[in-house]
Design a protein around this motif. Structure first.
Motif, mmCIF file in Angstrom:
data_model
loop_
_atom_site.group_PDB
_atom_site.id
_atom_site.type_symbol
_atom_site.label_atom_id
_atom_site.label_comp_id
_atom_site.label_asym_id
_atom_site.label_seq_id
_atom_site.Cartn_x
_atom_site.Cartn_y
_atom_site.Cartn_z
ATOM 1 N N PRO A 927 0.807 -1.229 0.000
ATOM 2 C CA PRO A 927 0.000 0.000 0.000
ATOM 3 C C PRO A 927 0.834 1.270 0.000
ATOM 4 N N GLU A 928 2.167 1.125 0.219
ATOM 5 C CA GLU A 928 2.969 2.349 0.308
ATOM 6 C C GLU A 928 3.145 3.020 -1.042
ATOM 7 N N SER A 929 2.774 2.341 -2.138
ATOM 8 C CA SER A 929 2.912 2.972 -3.445
ATOM 9 C C SER A 929 1.841 2.451 -4.382
ATOM 10 N N ILE A 930 1.232 3.384 -5.136
ATOM 11 C CA ILE A 930 0.333 2.934 -6.197
ATOM 12 C C ILE A 930 1.049 3.085 -7.537
ATOM 13 N N SER A 931 2.298 3.549 -7.514
ATOM 14 C CA SER A 931 3.115 3.649 -8.714
ATOM 15 C C SER A 931 4.094 2.483 -8.734
ATOM 16 N N SER A 932 4.643 2.234 -9.909
ATOM 17 C CA SER A 932 5.693 1.231 -10.020
ATOM 18 C C SER A 932 6.931 1.725 -9.280
ATOM 19 N N LEU A 933 7.661 0.779 -8.705
ATOM 20 C CA LEU A 933 8.873 1.161 -7.979
ATOM 21 C C LEU A 933 10.097 1.127 -8.894
ATOM 22 N N LEU A 934 9.877 1.011 -10.217
ATOM 23 C CA LEU A 934 10.980 1.023 -11.176
ATOM 24 C C LEU A 934 11.083 2.403 -11.819
ATOM 25 N N ASP A 935 12.303 2.832 -12.055
ATOM 26 C CA ASP A 935 12.519 4.015 -12.877
ATOM 27 C C ASP A 935 13.631 3.699 -13.869
ATOM 28 N N GLU A 936 14.077 4.717 -14.617
ATOM 29 C CA GLU A 936 15.073 4.470 -15.652
ATOM 30 C C GLU A 936 16.322 3.813 -15.101
ATOM 31 N N LEU A 937 16.784 4.298 -13.968
ATOM 32 C CA LEU A 937 18.016 3.775 -13.389
ATOM 33 C C LEU A 937 17.859 2.312 -13.037
ATOM 34 N N ALA A 938 16.726 1.976 -12.433
ATOM 35 C CA ALA A 938 16.501 0.587 -12.030
ATOM 36 C C ALA A 938 16.392 -0.322 -13.254
ATOM 37 N N LEU A 939 15.751 0.165 -14.313
ATOM 38 C CA LEU A 939 15.614 -0.656 -15.513
ATOM 39 C C LEU A 939 16.960 -0.867 -16.202
ATOM 40 N N MET A 940 17.748 0.192 -16.225
ATOM 41 C CA MET A 940 19.020 0.065 -16.929
ATOM 42 C C MET A 940 19.968 -0.899 -16.218
ATOM 43 N N LYS A 941 19.811 -1.040 -14.948
ATOM 44 C CA LYS A 941 20.676 -1.981 -14.223
ATOM 45 C C LYS A 941 20.432 -3.414 -14.690
ATOM 46 N N HIS A 942 19.251 -3.651 -15.242
ATOM 47 C CA HIS A 942 18.909 -5.011 -15.685
ATOM 48 C C HIS A 942 18.972 -5.136 -17.200
ATOM 49 N N CYS A 943 19.542 -4.139 -17.861
ATOM 50 C CA CYS A 943 19.532 -4.136 -19.323
ATOM 51 C C CYS A 943 20.751 -4.898 -19.842
ATOM 52 N N ASN A 944 20.547 -5.622 -20.943
ATOM 53 C CA ASN A 944 21.632 -6.467 -21.472
ATOM 54 C C ASN A 944 22.877 -5.666 -21.824
ATOM 55 N N SER A 945 22.664 -4.527 -22.439
ATOM 56 C CA SER A 945 23.797 -3.821 -23.028
ATOM 57 C C SER A 945 24.569 -2.985 -22.030
ATOM 58 N N MET A 946 24.054 -2.881 -20.803
ATOM 59 C CA MET A 946 24.701 -1.972 -19.858
ATOM 60 C C MET A 946 25.769 -2.701 -19.046
ATOM 61 N N VAL A 947 26.913 -2.070 -18.965
ATOM 62 C CA VAL A 947 27.919 -2.553 -18.017
ATOM 63 C C VAL A 947 27.439 -2.118 -16.639
ATOM 64 N N PRO A 948 27.411 -2.977 -15.639
ATOM 65 C CA PRO A 948 26.852 -2.602 -14.323
ATOM 66 C C PRO A 948 27.408 -1.299 -13.777
ATOM 67 N N GLU A 977 15.766 -1.855 -25.752
ATOM 68 C CA GLU A 977 16.625 -3.011 -25.471
ATOM 69 C C GLU A 977 15.900 -3.948 -24.521
ATOM 70 N N PRO A 978 15.981 -5.252 -24.800
ATOM 71 C CA PRO A 978 15.339 -6.193 -23.874
ATOM 72 C C PRO A 978 16.089 -6.220 -22.551
ATOM 73 N N LEU A 979 15.361 -6.564 -21.520
ATOM 74 C CA LEU A 979 15.984 -6.652 -20.202
ATOM 75 C C LEU A 979 16.786 -7.937 -20.104
ATOM 76 N N GLY A 980 17.734 -7.946 -19.198
ATOM 77 C CA GLY A 980 18.668 -9.065 -19.107
ATOM 78 C C GLY A 980 18.023 -10.392 -18.784
ATOM 79 N N ASN A 981 16.851 -10.381 -18.218
ATOM 80 C CA ASN A 981 16.235 -11.650 -17.824
ATOM 81 C C ASN A 981 15.412 -12.250 -18.963
ATOM 82 N N ASP A 982 15.467 -11.643 -20.149
ATOM 83 C CA ASP A 982 14.663 -12.150 -21.251
ATOM 84 C C ASP A 982 15.602 -12.624 -22.361
#
Length: 1502
Positions: A927-948, A977-982
C-alpha cells in the motif's frame, strides 16, 4: 453561628414601640404640640441658609438644644398633612448631622459641634418617627413621606461615609436604627404601594451598604450580626431582600476571589455600581469574615418553600386575625412571590458557585457570581442525620427546615451544618493557590426575571461545556459551604421530601394555645399542626411544584460543582451519595413522559458527568437513559409547562454529549449489574449490556428527528463509534461470531430476529447505512457540514469488515450516494456554490471508498452502470442517457459542461480508481505505493547492453530512452533493449508511463504465437537436407509443339496478315537495321556464355554449393516504432478543433510530442515529477504529556528511551493501532519528511543516526504509516532529534530555493503546490494557480484547466496545517499544552516553500485522556473555521481502546480532506502531476514535422 450571643432585638422593639414617647409635647393635646412645632421649627429652618443666608445658631446651651430637639422629635411624628413642617424638621436635623462631618455647617449649634456623637445618636433615634407608616394616608402623601425618608437615608449614608468622628456607640445606634426602620417597614405583609413597598429596596440597600461600611470602621459585634440575621428572617417575603443579598454577596465574592486566587483567576465582573459596594480599605481578612456572615444572613433558603414558616411572624398573625373572612397566616397574597424569591436565592447561590469555578454566566438575571473556596471547616462537618441541616444558628431562630435529606437508603452520615463560630472566620486564601474566573460582565441590579436560568451556560462550538478556571477550588471545598442548601433544595417536592414532611406532621402533637412566638423573631418550631402541613390548605399558587424552578437551579448547580472535578481529585463519598440520591429523585420520569425544568437543568449541566471518573456514577445510568429517551427521540419535546424558557437546541446538544459519553459502556462492562439506589431487591437490576439496544434506539431516533447541524454532526460521530465498536468487539472478543449480546432473561426488551430490534454489528451497519443515506438525500443535502459528516460516516462504514455484509445493502448505499451526486449536480445554477461542489467532491470520494472495499459491486451490471453514469455526469456535466429509453449520446457529440473543474477532477479520479485500482489495491508493491517502484536507473541496471558500473547516473540511464508525450498529460519513456532476464529475441519495448495517476512500467513483445503455443524452444536446430527419393518415375518423351496440330488447316483471315513477316520488315526498314539488331543479339549470347563459364569455375557455383543455414537471429528491432504504430500514435489525421474532447484547454495537436532529453535539467524535472505523489499525504504528530507538564522540552523528553518505561501502557498499544511501523530507509511512500519521501527502495539515502529505541517513531529510522488508494498518512512521534534535524534541513533542504525558482515558475507552482500543499490540509499552500476562467458565471462552459504562471500572492502566506494527537495523563493539562513551542518539532521540510511558518492557531489537536475505567476521553481543539471539525471523533466523546487508533486516523484524514475542500485553489494530486507534465512539455518539446518525427523514430538511442 451566634448561638452563644444575646440578640439586640429587644432594643429594636423598644425603639419601634417607644420612639414617639421621647418628646414632652406628647403630654399635651396634638393641636397644641403642632402649634409649638410649627412656630419653633419654622424659625430654626430660616437660619439654615435654604431660603436666605445661613446664620450662626442662637442655641448656645445644651438645655436649649435639647428643648428644640424635643420639639423636632414631636414634629417628625406629625400627620403627613403637615408636610412642610415635617420637611423643616428633616432639614434641621440633616443640617445638624453635619456636626459629624470634617467641616460642620455654620448653622449647627455649638453644643452639638462640641459633642457631636451624643447628639447624633439622639437625632438618629428621633428620625425613627419619620419612617413610621401612617394609616389611611393617600398615595400622594405617602409619596411625600417616601421623598423625605430618601433624604434622611441619603444624609445618614453620606455622613457614615465621610465622618471621621463617629464612635462605636454611634455606629451601633445607626445600625440598630436602620434595622428598626427596616423592621417597621418590611416585616408586615407586603401591601402594594404603601410606604414599605416604595422604600423596600432603598432601606435594604442602605442597611447593607452602611453595614459593610461599619465592617471597615467599627466591625459589628456578634450580637449585632445575630440581630441582623434574625431581622432578615422576618423580611423574607420581600423580593428585594434576596436581590440585595445576592448583590452584596457577589460584590464580596469578587473581592474574595481577587486575593484568594490572585490575578490569574478569572475576574467576577459585576455592574459598576455594585463594584463600589465594598468600601475602600476593607482588609482581606475583613472581606472574608464579612463574606461568610453575609452569606449566612438570610438563613436556609429552602425555608422559602414553606409559607407556614415565612408567615409565622406576629404581623402575619395580626393580619390573619383581622381578616374579615378569617384566614390562615400562610394565605396572605404577598406570599405568592415565594417561588420567585426562592428561585432568586438559588440563582444567587448558583452565581457564587459559578464564580468559584471560574465560569461566567451571561444570560443570568443580573447575578453573576461564585461559590466558596475557603477553609470553611472542611473537617468540621457534622454527620448527625437527624439534626437540622442548616448551620447552627445560621437561620436566626429558624431551625425548622426539614431534617437532613439523605435518601431513604440510610445515606451514611451526611454533612450537616458547617457550624463555624463567629471567631473562626475564613482562612481567606486557604484552599488553593492563585487560580484563574468569570469574565463576562453582567448587571447585578434590578429584579430578576421570572424565567429559569436553564440556558444560562452557553456551550462551546462542539457542545462540550465551558472552560473552568484551572486553579478552581476543589469540589469538596465548595460543597462544604453550600451543600446543605443545595441538597435540600434539590430534594424539594421529591419522594424523600414528602416522607420527611409526613414524619414532621406526625411529630406535631397539638396546636399551640397562642399564635404569638415564644421569642420575638423566634425559632419557628416544627411542632406545626397537621392543618398547617396539609398541602390542601395551601393556595394553588404555592403548591410545592411551583418551586420547581428553584429546585432546577439547585440541582443544576450541584451538577456544575461535580462536573468541575479534576483528574485525580477526591470527593467525599457522603457528598457523592447525597448527589446521586438527589439526581435519582430528580430524574424520576412521570407517567406523562414530559420534560420538566429539573430534568432540563440536569441535562444541561451534566455533559461531563460520565467522563470524570466519579466513583459509582454508573448507578445513575438507567435514570439518565430514561431522561434521554424523553428528550432526544421526539421531534416535539413535551414540556411540563410552556413557560419554561430555555434553548431546545442546547438541551438536545447537552443530552447528545451525555449520550456520547455513555455509548461504549455496555460493551465495556458487558454483564456487570447496575444496582438500584433505593430498592434492596434485585428485581430492577440491570446489566450494562441490556442497555445497549436502548442506547442504539435513542441514537437512531435522535438522528432521525434532529434538525440542528451541529447536533447532527455529533450524532453522526457517535453512530460511527457505535458501529465500529460493535464490529471490533465481535472480531476481537467473540472471534467474529454473530453475537447478539442482548440477554432476554431480564425481560427488559425482547429481541425478535428482525433487524430493528437486533443490535449486533451487522444489524447496526444496515440500520446506520439506511438511515444516513435516507436522511442525506431527504434533508441534509443542503447543509455542507452535515453532508460532509454523513459522507464521512458512510466512508467509515464502507471500511468496516463485517463477515455477513449483505451485497444488496452495499449496492443500495452506492446507489444512494450516486443519486445524491445526481441531485446536487442537477440543482439550478444559483445554488451552485463552492459548498455545493465540495459536497459533490466528497461524495465521489465516498463512492471510491465503497468500491475499493467492495470490489464485487462492479460485477453487478446495474451498479456498474449507475457508477459510470455518475462519473460521466461529473466529467461532462450530462449523462448520455437521461432515461433508460433514450438513445445514447456519444462522447464526441456532447458539449463538456462539468459542474466545476473540482467536480470534474473528482470524477476523473473515481474513473481511474475504477479502471486501475478496484480489486487490485494494494499491489505487489504494497500500500505504500500505487506507482511502479521502477525508474530508468533501475531498468538500466537489468539491461543487457549496460555494463553494471556504467549506470551510475540517471542522466546516463535517461539517454537510453526515447521520450514522447501523448494527450499532453502522459510521458512515455521507451527503452528498445530487452531486459537481461529475457533470452527471447522478440521485438521488445519497455515502457515507463508517467501520467497524472502515477508511474507505471510495462514490457511488451511482438509475438506471432502466444507463449503457451511457442514451446519451450523458440527456434529448432538445423534439420539438414532431406534424403533424395530414389523411386523417381520416368517421364514419357513427347514432342513440344507451339500450336495445335490442325493449325495449318485453318483459313487465314485479314487479321492474320496484320503482323508483318521478317521479309516484310526487312523491306520496310532496310537491311542495315536488321543486321545491327542481329549483331547485338550475337554479342549478348557470347557474354552470357562467358558468364556461365566463369560461374561454373567459382566456389559459389551450384556445383560447389554448401547446405542452407538459417540467417542469424535479429536482436536489433525498432520496437519503439512498432509499438507506436500498432497503438495508433503515428496517425497524422487532422484533428477537429470544434470537437469538445479536444477543446479542454489543450490546443489541437499531434497525438505524439517528442521530448528533447539532452538538457541537463531534464533528469531533475523528471525526478520532481516522480516526487509528486499521486495521493494526498498528511502527517500526524503524537505527543505524550505526563501529569502537570507544560513545557515543550518536558513533553518531548517523555519519548526519550529512558523515559518510556513510565508511560501508560495503553499509549503504546494505541500507537500500534494507528498505522504500520516502517523503516524509513526502505520505505517508498510518505515518511513525514519531504526530503526522503517517495524515494525508490535501494537508492542511496543519507544515513540516519541510530537511536536504539525500538519504539522510536520520530522519523529518523522508523515511522508509523498508513495508506489507502487515495491518501497516505504518517504518524511521527517527535523527539529531540526532530528539532536538530529540522534546523539542519531548514537551510538547504532537499530542494534549494534557487533551484526551485530558477527551474521555472511552473515548477514552483506544480511542485511546491504539489508537495507542500498536500501535506497537511492543503489549504495552506505556497504557489497556487488562480484559475482565471473557472468561476466565470456568465460563461461557465467549457471549463478550462487552471493555467500556468499565475500565482495568487495573498495565498503565499498560508502555511500547511498541523494535526497533533496528544495523550494526556491529566485531562486539565490540555489547557496548558504548549502548541507554539512544539511546532518547532513538527517540520516536514515543506515549510521551506511557504512565506509563513505554521501558526499555533491553525493546528488541529486531538487530546486523548485515559480514564480509570480503561476508556478514553477525547477533546478536540482547532481553528474556528466553518469546516474545522470532522467526524468521527467529537469533542467530549468517550471511546473504548479497541477503536481509538482507527477513529483517530479517520478523523485526521477527514480533517485534512475538509481543509482541502475548503481551499478554493487546492488542486488534487493528479491535477498537479498533469500540470507538471505540461510544464515539462513546454520546456523540452521538439517541434518536429511529420517527416522529422518519423525520421527521429529510426534513430537509435545512445
Amino acid at each position: 453561628m451566634y448561638s452563644e450571643w444575646a440578640s439586640l432585638s429587644a432594643q429594636i422593639t423598644a425603639n419601634s414601640c417607644g420612639a414617639q414617647c421621647f418628646s414632652v409635647l406628647n403630654k399635651f393635646p396634638a393641636s397644641a404640640g403642632r402649634e409649638v412645632v410649627v412656630s419653633v421649627v419654622k424659625q430654626l429652618g430660616n437660619n439654615l441658609g435654604i431660603t436666605q443666608n445661613a446664620e450662626p445658631s442662637h442655641l448656645v446651651k445644651d438645655e436649649e438644644v435639647k428643648w428644640c430637639m424635643d420639639v423636632i422629635c414631636f414634629g417628625l411624628s406629625l400627620p403627613l398633612q403637615e408636610h412642610e413642617t415635617i420637611k423643616d424638621c428633616v432639614n434641621v436635623y440633616c443640617e445638624w448631622l453635619t456636626a459629624l462631618h470634617p467641616q460642620p455647617r455654620i448653622s449647627v449649634p455649638k453644643p452639638i459641634c462640641e459633642d457631636a456623637n451624643l447628639y447624633a445618636r439622639q437625632i438618629i433615634n428621633h428620625f425613627h418617627n419619620l419612617f413610621v407608616p401612617r394609616q389611611g394616608e393617600s398615595a400622594d402623601t405617602i409619596k411625600r413621606q417616601a421623598v423625605l425618608c430618601h433624604r434622611v437615608l441619603r444624609t445618614l449614608q453620606q455622613t457614615a461615609q465621610i465622618s471621621q468622628l463617629m464612635d462605636r456607640q454611634t455606629w451601633d445606634t445607626l445600625l440598630l436604627f436602620l434595622l428598626a426602620i427596616n423592621e417597621i417597614l418590611l416585616a408586615p405583609p407586603t401591601v402594594k404601594d404603601d410606604v414599605g413597598d416604595q422604600l423596600c429596596e432603598r432601606v435594604l440597600s442602605v442597611l447593607f451598604e452602611v453595614w459593610l461600611l461599619a465592617c471597615v470602621r467599627s466591625f459589628p459585634s456578634p450580637s449585632m450580626w445575630k440581630t441582623l440575621q434574625e431581622s432578615c428572617a422576618m423580611w423574607r417575603h420581600r423580593v428585594a431582600l434576596v436581590d440585595q443579598w445576592n448583590r452584596v454577596n457577589l460584590a464580596l465574592t469578587a473581592r474574595l476571589l481577587e486575593f484568594s486566587y490572585g490575578p490569574a483567576f478569572p475576574q467576577l465582573k459585576n455592574a459598576d455600581e455594585d463594584g463600589q459596594l465594598i468600601p475602600i480599605g476593607m482588609s482581606n481578612d475583613c472581606v472574608a469574615q464579612t463574606w461568610y456572615r453575609f452569606l449566612r444572613m438570610i438563613g436556609n433558603p429552602t425555608a422559602l418553600c414553606s409559607p407556614h414558616i415565612i408567615s409565622k411572624s406576629s404581623h402575619f398573625v395580626q393580619w390573619a386575625l383581622t381578616h374579615e373572612k378569617g384566614a390562615e397566616t400562610h394565605q396572605h397574597p404577598c406570599l405568592q412571590q415565594l417561588p420567585q424569591i426562592f428561585l432568586n436565592a438559588m440563582k444567587g447561590i448558583s452565581s457564587q458557585v459559578d464564580a468559584f469555578l471560574g465560569l461566567s454566566k451571561t444570560s443570568l438575571i443580573g447575578l453573576t457570581g461564585g461559590g466558596a473556596r475557603n477553609a470553611i471547616g472542611s473537617s468540621s462537618t457534622t454527620t448527625n442525620t437527624t439534626s437540622s441541616t442548616t448551620a447552627a444558628g445560621s437561620t436566626g431562630g429558624i431551625s425548622s427546615s426539614s431534617p437532613a435529606i439523605g435518601g431513604s437508603g440510610g445515606g451514611a452520615g451526611l454533612p450537616g451544618g458547617t457550624g463555624i463560630p463567629g471567631s473562626t472566620g475564613l482562612g481567606a486564601g486557604s484552599g488553593s493557590g492563585p487560580a484563574p474566573a468569570p469574565t463576562t460582565p453582567t448587571s447585578t441590579s434590578g429584579p430578576p426575571s421570572a424565567s429559569s436560568s436553564i440556558n444560562s451556560l452557553p456551550l462551546t462550538s462542539m457542545g462540550a461545556g465551558v472552560e473552568l478556571a484551572v486553579a478552581r477550588p476543589k469540589c469538596n471545598s465548595i460543597l462544604h459551604v453550600f451543600h446543605e442548601w443545595l441538597f435540600e433544595a434539590a430534594h424539594i417536592g421529591g419522594d424523600t421530601w414528602r416522607q420527611n414532611r409526613k414524619k414532621q406532621a406526625c411529630e406535631a402533637s397539638k396546636r399551640p394555645s397562642s399564635m404569638i412566638m415564644e421569642h420575638r423573631k423566634g425559632s419557628i418550631s416544627l411542632s406545626q399542626p397537621n392543618s398547617l402541613n396539609d398541602p390542601q390548605s395551601l393556595p394553588p399558587t404555592l403548591t410545592i411544584d411551583k418551586y420547581e424552578s428553584g429546585r432546577a437551579e439547585a440541582i443544576g448547580t450541584l451538577c456544575k460543582i461535580f462536573c468541575a472535578k479534576k483528574t485525580g481529585e477526591e470527593i467525599l463519598p457522603v457528598y457523592l451519595a447525597r448527589f446521586y440520591m438527589a439526581l435519582q429523585q430528580c430524574l424520576k420520569i412521570t407517567e406523562s413522559r414530559e420534560c420538566d425544568e429539573t430534568l432540563a437543568s440536569i441535562l444541561l449541566h451534566s455533559s461531563d458527568l460520565f467522563r470524570l471518573d466519579l466513583d459509582g456514577i454508573n448507578v445513575l445510568l438507567p435514570g439518565f437513559i430514561a431522561a434521554l429517551e424523553i428528550v432526544l427521540p421526539d421531534k416535539d419535546l413535551k414540556l411540563k409547562t410552556q413557560s419554561m424558557v430555555f434553548n431546545r437546541t442546547e438541551l438536545r446538544r447537552s443530552a447528545i454529549n451525555i449520550l456520547l459519553s455513555i455509548m461504549v459502556l455496555p460493551l465495556h462492562y458487558q454483564t456487570l449489574p447496575i444496582r438500584d439506589l433505593t430498592s434492596e431487591t434485585s428485581e430492577k437490576m440491570f446489566t450494562f449490556i441490556q442497555l445497549k439496544s436502548r442506547l442504539m434506539n435513542i441514537l437512531m431516533n435522535a438522528l432521525q428527528v434532529e434538525t440542528d447541524a451541529q447536533n447532527t454532526h455529533m450524532l453522526l460521530g457517535g453512530l460511527l463509534l457505535c458501529v465500529q465498536d460493535a464490529v471490533t468487539f465481535e472480531e476481537t472478543e467473540l472471534g467474529g461470531g454473530n453475537a447478539n449480546l442482548s440477554h432476554n432473561s431480564s425481560g427488559v426488551q425482547h429481541h425478535e430476529p428482525n433487524l430493528l430490534s437486533s443490535d449486533n454489528a451487522h444489524a447496526l451497519f444496515v440500520r446506520a447505512t439506511y438511515l444516513v443515506c435516507h436522511r442525506l438525500i431527504s434533508s441534509w443535502k443542503t447543509d455542507l457540514n452535515v453532508s460532509l459528516a454523513a459522507l464521512e460516516l458512510l466512508s467509515g462504514l464502507a471500511r468496516l469488515h463485517i463477515r455477513e455484509t449483505d451485497a444488496l445493502e452495499c449496492k443500495r448505499a452506492v446507489k444512494w450516494i450516486c443519486d445524491y451526486i445526481c441531485y446536487q449536480c442537477s440543482r439550478p445554477p444559483p445554488a451552485h456554490s463552492k459548498d455545493l461542489h465540495s459536497t459533490i467532491v466528497a461524495a465521489f470520494q465516498c463512492t471510491a471508498a465503497w468500491l475499493m472495499q467492495h470490489p464485487y459491486l462492479l460485477q453487478d451490471k446495474d451498479c456498474l452502470q449507475t457508477v459510470l453514469e455518475v462519473v460521466e455526469l461529473g466529467i461532462s456535466g450530462t449523462k448520455s442517457q437521461s432515461k433508460g429509453t433514450d438513445i445514447p449520446k456519444f462522447k464526441d457529440e456532447k458539449e463538456l459542461k462539468p459542474a466545476s473543474m473540482r467536480v470534474r477532477d473528482a470524477a476523473e479520479n473515481l474513473l481511474t480508481i475504477i479502471l486501475e485500482q478496484v480489486g487490485y489495491f494494494p499491489s505487489e508493491c504494497g500500500p505504500e505505493s500505487i506507482s511502479s517502484l521502477l525508474d530508468e536507473l533501475a531498468l538500466m541496471k537489468h539491461c543487457n547492453s549496460m555494463v553494471p558500473a556504467a549506470a551510475a547516473s540517471s542522466e546516463q540511464a535517461i539517454a537510453k530512452f526515447k521520450y514522447f508525450v501523448t494527450e499532453n498529460s502522459t510521458i512515455l519513456a521507451l527503452l528498445e533493449e530487452p531486459l537481461g532476464n529475457d533470452q527471447d529475441p522478440q521485438p521488445t519495448v519497455t515502457l515507463l508511463i508517467r501520467g497524472p495517476f502515477g508511474r507505471h512500467a510495462w514490457t511488451m513483445q511482438l509475438r506471432h504465437l502466444p507463449r503457451s503455443k511457442s514451446g519451450i524452444k523458440y527456434h529448432a536446430v538445423n534439420p539438414g537436407r532431406p534424403i533424395p527419393m530414389n523411386d523417381v518415375t520416368q517421364r514419357p518423351e513427347c514432342e513440344q509443339k507451339n500450336f495445335p496440330d490442325g493449325v495449318d488447316k485453318v483459313q487465314p483471315c485479314v487479321a492474320d496478315y496484320s503482323i508483318p513477316t521478317i521479309e516484310q520488315m526487312r523491306e520496310q526498314y532496310g537491311t542495315a537495321s536488321i543486321q545491327e539488331l542481329e549483331s547485338m543479339l550475337e554479342k549478348q549470347s557470347i557474354y552470357e556464355k562467358l558468364a556461365w563459364a566463369e560461374a561454373d569455375t567459382s566456389a559459389d557455383s551450384l556445383s560447389y554449393a554448401q547446405e542452407c543455414v538459417p540467417p542469424a537471429v535479429c536482436h536489433e528491432f525498432h520496437a519503439a516504432r512498432l509499438f507506436l504504430s500498432h497503438f495508433g500514435f503515428l496517425g497524422f489525421e487532422t484533428r477537429n478543433p470544434h470537437n469538445p474532447a479536444e477543446a479542454l484547454g489543450n490546443p489541437p495537436q499531434r497525438p505524439l510530442i517528442v521530448l528533447d532529453t539532452k538538457s541537463t535539467a531534464f533528469a531533475a524535472d523528471l525526478d520532481r515529477l516522480d516526487k509528486l505523489s499521486a495521493r494526498t499525504h498528511d502527517t500526524v504528530y503524537v505527543f505524550y504529556v505526563k501529569s502537570g507538564q507544560t513545557s515543550a522540552q518536558q513533553i518531548i523528553a517523555n519519548m526519550a528511551e529512558e523515559q518510556s518505561a513510565g508511560h501508560d501502557p495503553h499509549f503504546a498499544s494505541m500507537l500500534q493501532t494507528l498505522g504500520w511501523p516502517v523503516q524509513v530507509s526502505e520505505h517508498s511512500g510518505w515518511t513525514g519528511f519531504a526530503h526522503n519521501s517517495w524515494s525508490l527502495k535501494g537508492t542511496p539515502e543519507e544515513q540516519q543516526k541510530s537511536t536504539g529505541n525500538e519504539l522510536n517513531y520520530n522519523g529518523s529510522q522508523r515511522v508509523l504509516y498508513w495508506a489507502d488508494v487515495s491518501s497516505e498518512i504518517a504518524f511521527v512521534v517527535p523527539t529531540t532529534w526532530n528539532l536538530r534535524h529540522n534546523s539542519d534541513t531548514s537551510d538547504g533542504g532537499s530542494i534549494s530555493s534557487t533551484d526551485q525558482i530558477g527551474s521555472s515558475n511552473v515548477w514552483a507552482r506544480g511542485e511546491v503546490d504539489g508537495v507542500t500543499g498536500l501535506a497537511k490540509s492543503k489549504s495552506r499552500n505556497l504557489s497556487l494557480e488562480l484559475d482565471t476562467n473557472r468561476r466565470d458565471a456568465k460563461e461557465p462552459v467549457p471549463p478550462t484547466r487552471r493555467k500556468g504562471n499565475v500565482t495568487k500572492p495573498t495565498l503565499l502566506a498560508q502555511a500547511p496545517a498541523k494535526i497533533f494527537l496528544v495523550w494526556l495523563e491529566s485531562y486539565e493539562d490540555y489547557l496548558n499544552f504548549p502548541l507554539e513551542d512544539v511546532l518547532a518539532y513538527t517540520r516536514t521540510g515543506e515549510e521551506l516553500h511557504t512565506l509563513q511558518l505554521p501558526r499555533a492557531s491553525d493546528c488541529h489537536v486531538i487530546f486523548v485522556h485515559s480514564l480509570l475505567s480503561g476508556l478514553l476521553r477525547v477533546k478536540l481543539q482547532g481553528p474556528p473555521g466553518r469546516m474545522s471539525f470532522a467526524t468521527p471523533l467529537v469533542d467530549g466523546m468517550v471511546l473504548s481502546r479497541r477503536v481509538v487508533g482507527n477513529l483517530v486516523r479517520q478523523t485526521a484524514l477527514n480533517i485534512s480532506r475538509r481543509r482541502r475542500l475548503d481551499n478554493d485553489n487546492y488542486q488534487p494530486p493528479h491535477v498537479r502531476r498533469r500540470l507538471k507534465v505540461q510544464d515539462i512539455v513546454q520546456k523540452y518539446k521538439m517541434d518536429l514535422s511529420e517527416a522529422e518525427l518519423l525520421a527521429h523514430l529510426f534513430q537509435r538511442a545512445i
